[in-house]
Design an enzyme around this catalytic site. Sequence first.
Site, PDB file in Angstrom:
ATOM      1  N   GLY A   6      48.023  30.622  53.984  1.00 38.70           N
ATOM      2  CA  GLY A   6      47.790  31.363  52.748  1.00 38.70           C
ATOM      3  C   GLY A   6      47.748  32.916  53.054  1.00 38.70           C
ATOM      4  N   PHE A   7      47.373  33.703  52.097  1.00 35.47           N
ATOM      5  CA  PHE A   7      47.275  35.184  52.386  1.00 35.47           C
ATOM      6  C   PHE A   7      46.444  35.429  53.642  1.00 35.47           C
ATOM      7  CE2 PHE A   7      48.649  35.225  47.889  1.00 35.47           C
ATOM      8  CZ  PHE A   7      49.947  35.855  48.197  1.00 35.47           C
TER       9      PHE A   7
ATOM     10  N   GLY B 168      45.293  26.985  57.600  1.00 37.24           N
ATOM     11  CA  GLY B 168      45.722  27.669  56.231  1.00 37.24           C
ATOM     12  C   GLY B 168      46.837  28.765  56.217  1.00 37.24           C
TER      13      GLY B 168
ATOM     14  N   GLU C 180      48.490  33.890  31.531  1.00 36.28           N
ATOM     15  CA  GLU C 180      49.868  33.988  31.818  1.00 36.28           C
ATOM     16  C   GLU C 180      50.437  32.671  31.500  1.00 36.28           C
ATOM     17  OE1 GLU C 180      48.910  37.078  35.524  1.00 36.28           O
ATOM     18  OE2 GLU C 180      49.298  35.062  36.115  1.00 36.28           O
TER      19      GLU C 180
ATOM     20  N   ALA D  93      44.451  37.630  45.723  1.00 33.37           N
ATOM     21  CA  ALA D  93      45.382  37.534  46.919  1.00 33.37           C
ATOM     22  C   ALA D  93      44.755  39.060  47.837  1.00 33.37           C
ATOM     23  CB  ALA D  93      46.882  37.899  46.491  1.00 33.37           C
TER      24      ALA D  93
END
Length: 429
Positions: free
Chosen positions: A16-17, A14, A174, A319
């Site tokens: 990601g972050f 992964g 959002e 995040a």
Amino acid sequence: MNHHNRLPHLLVIGGGFAGLWATRVLAGAPLRITLLDRSNHHLFQPLLYQVATAGLSAPDIAAPLRHILRRQRNVEVRLGEATSIDPARRQVVLADGTALDFDYLLLASGATHAYFGNDHWAGHAPGLKSLDDALHLRRRLLLAFERAEACTDPGERAAWLSFAIVGGGPTGVELAGTLAEIARHTLKDEFRHIDPASARVRLVEAGPRVLASFPEELSHRARRQLEKLGVEVSTGVPVTAIDGAGYRLGDVFVPARTVVWAAGVAASPLARSLGVPLDRAGRVPVEPDLSVPGQPHVFVAGDLAAVKQANGAAVPGVAPAAKQMGRHVAVAIRARLQGANARPFRYRDFGNLATIGRMAAVVDLHGFKLSGLLAWWFWLAAHVFFLIGFRNRLVVLLNWAWAYWSYQRAARIILGKGGDGERPPAKPE
């Protein structure tokens, strides 16, 4: 056999972050690192909804993993999908049948959409987790206005101009706020047979209030700001059915051609092959140092890890938490390499941010609460600051300034072929 191959091998699943931050912190470590991901890019997920709503284009919020890590000599990037883990043999099997051996494993494969047992809704209510999702959603949203323009039947036209976002967390809020802004301002004067401002944008939250993770006062302000933008906010009644014609809110059927799912996530199914008990959302309850119980060489970080804070509350799937966990795993692996144990992970909560639309946001920094214009500037600065590449920061800032002053959204191009906003069928290779 060269010295490099004798080094312990860390496999990170992964990019990601969590996975990327762990990899970068281990830049000088005596390790061979393989970073495995299904896609070739790291994605700044908090701005994904901006791509879905045509405010930013894909390269603004994503950067190729190979490019980010090009100067880190102890890392190899591998494109592929892990399908199962064999902790005893220290092997990960990939979708193409090959296996990768590891000495240490960091599982950071994140979460996917959860339809709470109604997986048949997925085709009618896409979620937002990847760039593919965002581009698909953008296509559906823009096509809905095109279909409405071509409609002669008033009922059918109303259904095309009816949008529902299911889930009142930050992503839902959002999306709803931005969609209302597009309908009211961006598309103004562009159509001849419809008034885009008549589009109905509804945010549906089954719980009592939107942004439930924020203080109640900010939830109420967010709701007021959404309503000011023209969003209908529905709370306290769950969606009970979704199909191609619309959705059922409690007992009432609402015709709507575009329903977006922002209500829930489930952990990546890879966790099941670890052979340890998982929590209700399919996440791995980890040890204090983020390793898997009984498997000290396997770590889990990001959305896939179930971690408790000192006060007993769960560490949120955001995040900053994923970055902190990634950094912690890197420190823990360095400690293991030296025969020591890592200290327990402590989550530092810097607060909560959500944007609601043009010039409106809510910010909660431990009792310091902001809403409206000031919160929006704060939100903008925080997100631009955290974007990965400097080039991206500049591009995002310029695009945003333009979108703000002109109400224009530059990325409003419909890509791909297919039916009425459905995913096009996969072509045989």
